[in-house]
Design an enzyme around this catalytic site. Structure first.
Site, PDB file in Angstrom:
ATOM      1  N   THR A 198      -1.685   5.459   4.004  1.00 52.01           N
ATOM      2  CA  THR A 198      -0.401   6.168   4.062  1.00 52.01           C
ATOM      3  C   THR A 198       0.379   5.697   5.283  1.00 52.01           C
ATOM      4  O   THR A 198      -0.217   5.267   6.264  1.00 52.01           O
ATOM      5  CB  THR A 198      -0.707   7.684   4.172  1.00 52.01           C
ATOM      6  OG1 THR A 198      -1.175   8.109   2.911  1.00 52.01           O
ATOM      7  CG2 THR A 198       0.492   8.503   4.587  1.00 52.01           C
ATOM      8  N   ASP A 229      -1.257  16.001   1.108  1.00 50.75           N
ATOM      9  CA  ASP A 229      -0.621  16.657   2.257  1.00 50.75           C
ATOM     10  C   ASP A 229       0.698  16.015   2.664  1.00 50.75           C
ATOM     11  O   ASP A 229       1.530  16.658   3.307  1.00 50.75           O
ATOM     12  CB  ASP A 229      -1.569  16.606   3.461  1.00 50.75           C
ATOM     13  CG  ASP A 229      -1.890  15.160   3.860  1.00 50.75           C
ATOM     14  OD1 ASP A 229      -2.227  14.356   2.957  1.00 50.75           O
ATOM     15  OD2 ASP A 229      -1.782  14.828   5.053  1.00 50.75           O
ATOM     16  N   THR A 249      -2.265  11.157   8.427  1.00 50.97           N
ATOM     17  CA  THR A 249      -2.877  10.364   7.359  1.00 50.97           C
ATOM     18  C   THR A 249      -4.338  10.757   7.259  1.00 50.97           C
ATOM     19  O   THR A 249      -4.989  10.977   8.285  1.00 50.97           O
ATOM     20  CB  THR A 249      -2.757   8.855   7.607  1.00 50.97           C
ATOM     21  OG1 THR A 249      -3.537   8.172   6.617  1.00 50.97           O
ATOM     22  CG2 THR A 249      -3.242   8.449   8.987  1.00 50.97           C
TER      23      THR A 249
END
Ligand code: ASP
Length: 333
Positions: A198, A229, A249
């Site tokens: 991410t 998330d 992340t």
């Protein structure tokens, strides 16, 4: 008269310096955390990753230097990473269990706690731009799936076929676990190669406004419709000028349950603890104990960068007024 003028000039300079010292321009980014160890990365790939991280930091910092705001700096930095197949965001996003890509992103502005997010988009080329559009031009905080794709299109953002996000590397990763009914990537099979991938950025501008943003393809082999998330304000992203900005992340389910980004900023605000300490407690103690892998990058309100992770490595780096661009991959402790 002359001495009054001199005193006045000195006073103005002094106050000016004091105000200037309240915070510095700064940006900090990540490109994902995970089992990133030296023996699994060729020198060539390491150089490519470091070059992209540097490009991202410099793109974001250039916006700040030109007097731009921190939201645009975050967008500029994240766009570089979304447009690179090296990271799990935009092109290069991981595959869902159904062999498709569903992307999540969010952005938050710390001056007024405005925020925008998109979840499960399949066609927006740069999901972080869609998150910004939601923040600036909708009464909502989060749009999902078709609604988010349509909204982005209506607002003039570039859309693409879902296979635009395909890469051979992510396909192989997906193939390796697709036959197993698992989303979790803590399996031994992936222990040696898996990075969350991410991307995220946090910036502070000349007005002291902190913005944070995160963009991702999620987790390999995730269920159709699973949301992590990254688009959840308070979990993967949070910014509040009174405390800090954070982009996360890691294994999203843990970051959601522990409200990681908000918990870190709340500790800074209410307990008056440093961002470094707050992040250490949440990432290296609370999350680690619970078995949640990952990390965060953040800036405090003075613009000091913090990068904390409980995995073997995290793609990361920063630039501030006091420091040149720095990028790191492995745990340097
Ligand atoms: N946090 C992301 C998610 O769970 C994954 C990542 O950080 O790479 O969707």
């Amino acid at each position: 008269m002359k001495s009054i003028l001199i005193t006045l000039t000195l006073l103005i300079t002094f106050v000016g310096n004091l105000m200037a010292k309240e915070h510095q321009l700064a940006i900090v980014i990540h490109g994902g955390a995970g089992t990133i160890v030296k023996q699994n990365l060729s020198d060539e790939k390491e150089a490519l990753i470091k070059a992209k991280l540097t490009e991202s930091i410099n793109a974001g910092y250039a916006v700040l230097q030109k007097g731009g705001d921190s939201t645009d700096a975050v967008i500029a930095a994240i766009n570089v990473l979304e447009n690179s197949p090296l990271f799990n965001a935009g092109v290069g996003a991981v595959y869902t269990k159904d062999g498709k890509h569903e992307l999540d992103a969010s952005i938050m502005r710390g001056s007024d706690l405005q925020a925008g997010a998109v979840a499960g988009v399949s066609h927006v080329k740069n999901p972080i731009n869609a998150a910004k559009e939601v923040m600036l031009h909708s009464p909502h905080v989060m749009l999902s799936n078709r609604g988010a794709d349509n909204f982005a299109k209506q607002h003039g953002l570039k859309t693409v076929d879902n296979n635009y996000f395909d890469t051979d590397y992510r396909y192989q990763q997906w193939q390796a676990i697709n036959h197993k009914n698992k989303v979790s990537l803590s399996e031994d099979l992936l222990k040696t190669d898996y990075k969350f991938g991410t991307v995220g950025a946090v910036a502070i501008d000349k007005n002291g406004t902190i913005s944070a943003g995160t963009s991702t393809g999620g987790m390999t082999n995730k269920a159709f419709g699973r949301i992590g998330d990254s688009p959840i304000i308070g979990a993967g992203t949070y910014a509040d000028n009174r405390s800090c900005g954070v982009s996360a992340t890691g294994h999203g389910e843990f970051f959601i349950r522990y409200a990681v980004a908000h918990d870190i900023c709340a500790r800074v605000l209410y307990k008056q603890q440093s961002l470094q300490h707050s992040a250490d407690v949440v990432i290296n103690h609370n999350l680690k104990q619970a078995g949640g892998d990952g990390g965060i990058v953040g800036l405090d309100k003075q613009g000091n960068p913090v990068m904390v992770f409980n995995t073997a490595g995290m793609y990361r780096g920063y630039k501030t007024e006091k420091s040149e661009t720095k990028v790191y991959i492995y745990n340097t402790k």
